[in-house]
Design a protein around this motif. Sequence first.
Motif, PDB file in Angstrom:
ATOM      1  N   ILE A  21     -10.534   3.056  -7.950  1.00  0.00           N
ATOM      2  CA  ILE A  21     -10.785   1.974  -7.002  1.00  0.00           C
ATOM      3  C   ILE A  21     -11.315   2.520  -5.693  1.00  0.00           C
ATOM      4  N   PHE A  22     -10.668   3.587  -5.184  1.00  0.00           N
ATOM      5  CA  PHE A  22     -11.133   4.184  -3.939  1.00  0.00           C
ATOM      6  C   PHE A  22     -12.536   4.759  -4.089  1.00  0.00           C
ATOM      7  N   ARG A  23     -12.828   5.379  -5.242  1.00  0.00           N
ATOM      8  CA  ARG A  23     -14.135   5.989  -5.452  1.00  0.00           C
ATOM      9  C   ARG A  23     -15.224   4.931  -5.543  1.00  0.00           C
ATOM     10  N   ARG A  24     -14.953   3.827  -6.263  1.00  0.00           N
ATOM     11  CA  ARG A  24     -15.942   2.769  -6.382  1.00  0.00           C
ATOM     12  C   ARG A  24     -16.178   2.074  -5.053  1.00  0.00           C
ATOM     13  N   SER A  25     -15.099   1.900  -4.269  1.00  0.00           N
ATOM     14  CA  SER A  25     -15.259   1.246  -2.973  1.00  0.00           C
ATOM     15  C   SER A  25     -16.082   2.098  -2.033  1.00  0.00           C
ATOM     16  N   THR A  26     -15.907   3.426  -2.086  1.00  0.00           N
ATOM     17  CA  THR A  26     -16.685   4.315  -1.232  1.00  0.00           C
ATOM     18  C   THR A  26     -18.147   4.325  -1.649  1.00  0.00           C
ATOM     19  N   ASP A  27     -18.399   4.327  -2.968  1.00  0.00           N
ATOM     20  CA  ASP A  27     -19.771   4.322  -3.457  1.00  0.00           C
ATOM     21  C   ASP A  27     -20.491   3.030  -3.104  1.00  0.00           C
ATOM     22  N   SER A  28     -19.754   1.910  -3.029  1.00  0.00           N
ATOM     23  CA  SER A  28     -20.377   0.628  -2.723  1.00  0.00           C
ATOM     24  C   SER A  28     -20.554   0.385  -1.239  1.00  0.00           C
ATOM     25  N   GLY A  29     -20.188   1.337  -0.398  1.00  0.00           N
ATOM     26  CA  GLY A  29     -20.371   1.206   1.036  1.00  0.00           C
ATOM     27  C   GLY A  29     -19.141   0.756   1.785  1.00  0.00           C
ATOM     28  N   ILE A  30     -18.051   0.490   1.090  1.00  0.00           N
ATOM     29  CA  ILE A  30     -16.810   0.072   1.738  1.00  0.00           C
ATOM     30  C   ILE A  30     -15.974   1.322   2.021  1.00  0.00           C
ATOM     31  N   PRO A  31     -15.590   1.563   3.281  1.00  0.00           N
ATOM     32  CA  PRO A  31     -14.788   2.747   3.584  1.00  0.00           C
ATOM     33  C   PRO A  31     -13.466   2.750   2.821  1.00  0.00           C
ATOM     34  N   ALA A  32     -13.072   3.928   2.336  1.00  0.00           N
ATOM     35  CA  ALA A  32     -11.803   4.039   1.605  1.00  0.00           C
ATOM     36  C   ALA A  32     -10.626   3.674   2.491  1.00  0.00           C
ATOM     37  N   LEU A  33     -10.762   3.905   3.803  1.00  0.00           N
ATOM     38  CA  LEU A  33      -9.686   3.563   4.727  1.00  0.00           C
ATOM     39  C   LEU A  33      -9.486   2.049   4.800  1.00  0.00           C
ATOM     40  N   ALA A  34     -10.575   1.299   4.659  1.00  0.00           N
ATOM     41  CA  ALA A  34     -10.467  -0.161   4.651  1.00  0.00           C
ATOM     42  C   ALA A  34      -9.731  -0.637   3.406  1.00  0.00           C
ATOM     43  N   VAL A  35      -9.971   0.031   2.273  1.00  0.00           N
ATOM     44  CA  VAL A  35      -9.257  -0.310   1.040  1.00  0.00           C
ATOM     45  C   VAL A  35      -7.767  -0.031   1.201  1.00  0.00           C
ATOM     46  N   LEU A  36      -7.444   1.108   1.800  1.00  0.00           N
ATOM     47  CA  LEU A  36      -6.045   1.462   2.017  1.00  0.00           C
ATOM     48  C   LEU A  36      -5.374   0.487   2.979  1.00  0.00           C
ATOM     49  N   TRP A  37      -6.096   0.077   4.008  1.00  0.00           N
ATOM     50  CA  TRP A  37      -5.560  -0.887   4.968  1.00  0.00           C
ATOM     51  C   TRP A  37      -5.270  -2.227   4.286  1.00  0.00           C
ATOM     52  N   ALA A  38      -6.199  -2.699   3.471  1.00  0.00           N
ATOM     53  CA  ALA A  38      -5.996  -3.964   2.768  1.00  0.00           C
ATOM     54  C   ALA A  38      -4.843  -3.867   1.771  1.00  0.00           C
ATOM     55  N   PHE A  39      -4.746  -2.727   1.071  1.00  0.00           N
ATOM     56  CA  PHE A  39      -3.673  -2.545   0.090  1.00  0.00           C
ATOM     57  C   PHE A  39      -2.307  -2.508   0.772  1.00  0.00           C
ATOM     58  N   LEU A  40      -2.195  -1.745   1.859  1.00  0.00           N
ATOM     59  CA  LEU A  40      -0.915  -1.642   2.554  1.00  0.00           C
ATOM     60  C   LEU A  40      -0.542  -2.974   3.206  1.00  0.00           C
ATOM     61  N   SER A  41      -1.514  -3.666   3.771  1.00  0.00           N
ATOM     62  CA  SER A  41      -1.244  -4.965   4.395  1.00  0.00           C
ATOM     63  C   SER A  41      -0.751  -5.972   3.373  1.00  0.00           C
ATOM     64  N   THR A  42      -1.385  -5.979   2.199  1.00  0.00           N
ATOM     65  CA  THR A  42      -0.959  -6.891   1.143  1.00  0.00           C
ATOM     66  C   THR A  42       0.450  -6.555   0.659  1.00  0.00           C
ATOM     67  N   THR A  43       0.744  -5.260   0.509  1.00  0.00           N
ATOM     68  CA  THR A  43       2.066  -4.838   0.059  1.00  0.00           C
ATOM     69  C   THR A  43       3.147  -5.243   1.052  1.00  0.00           C
ATOM     70  N   VAL A  44       2.893  -5.010   2.333  1.00  0.00           N
ATOM     71  CA  VAL A  44       3.869  -5.356   3.368  1.00  0.00           C
ATOM     72  C   VAL A  44       4.062  -6.862   3.439  1.00  0.00           C
ATOM     73  N   SER A  45       2.969  -7.613   3.368  1.00  0.00           N
ATOM     74  CA  SER A  45       3.049  -9.071   3.437  1.00  0.00           C
ATOM     75  C   SER A  45       3.878  -9.639   2.283  1.00  0.00           C
ATOM     76  N   LEU A  46       3.653  -9.128   1.079  1.00  0.00           N
ATOM     77  CA  LEU A  46       4.408  -9.611  -0.081  1.00  0.00           C
ATOM     78  C   LEU A  46       5.880  -9.208   0.001  1.00  0.00           C
ATOM     79  N   ALA A  47       6.140  -7.966   0.419  1.00  0.00           N
ATOM     80  CA  ALA A  47       7.525  -7.489   0.507  1.00  0.00           C
ATOM     81  C   ALA A  47       8.318  -8.280   1.542  1.00  0.00           C
ATOM     82  N   CYS A  48       7.727  -8.510   2.712  1.00  0.00           N
ATOM     83  CA  CYS A  48       8.432  -9.240   3.766  1.00  0.00           C
ATOM     84  C   CYS A  48       8.656 -10.693   3.381  1.00  0.00           C
ATOM     85  N   SER A  49       7.649 -11.330   2.797  1.00  0.00           N
ATOM     86  CA  SER A  49       7.796 -12.730   2.390  1.00  0.00           C
ATOM     87  C   SER A  49       8.826 -12.871   1.275  1.00  0.00           C
ATOM     88  N   TYR A  50       8.803 -11.926   0.323  1.00  0.00           N
ATOM     89  CA  TYR A  50       9.737 -11.976  -0.800  1.00  0.00           C
ATOM     90  C   TYR A  50      11.180 -11.816  -0.321  1.00  0.00           C
TER      91      TYR A  50
END
Length: 221
Positions: A21-50
């Motif tokens: 996922i990180f490799r494909r996102s980097t190849d498509s022009g999306i920074p890997a750090l943005a993928v990590l930010w979205a993944f961590l934000s989603t994880t935190v949001s789900l954990a806190c809401s749950y």
Amino acid sequence: MNIRGLSVFRSLDMFSAVSGIFRRSTDSGIPALAVLWAFLSTTVSLACSYSFIHPFWLLHPDYIHSFGVYNYCYNHPKLYRQICDTFGGYFSFSNLPSQAWQAACVLYGSGCSLMFVSTLCACLCLCLSRPCDQRLAVIGGGLQITAALVLILGVLVYPLGTDSDLLSYYCGTSGRYSLGHCDIGWSYMMAIMGSSLAVFCPVLAYFIDTGKSHKNTDVLL
């Protein structure tokens, strides 16, 4: 092949999938750090809401009675099984056992809402056809700073309500931050972990320098 070997292969497959996922996102022009930010934000949001919606912040030794921020579980005298409901049968701040739990409900609930909005900002960085706009990262990061602060405050304020009459009856508490014979539940532990991870989300948002990526692209063109 034994169970341990299968677990190792499954872990390797999961690691390969995440790396892909990180490799494909980097190849498509999306920074890997943005993928990590979205993944961590989603994880935190789900954990806190749950953790917020589940009434297992404090557990009675009988594992039937438990208490959350705005709801609780008890043994129904006629159905002879565990029933979970909001305090007083319907949601109202006046039905919460203490003012500390009212404050914790507002703080932690607001933090979950802010994390959800900031997660949308982070996911938009991946869904847009062009690289993530720097202003979107700044807005999301600012929301996450506020969310992390109110989430931590909510977690810290919640134990102040252990001096309520309800917990004194069920848990034998003697004052604030006193659990009596009750224990900390898994929902409260998840809330602590989610609030701790929320601190790292605005840090990742700060380092998403898409403006620099645009400049490098213009120079190459």
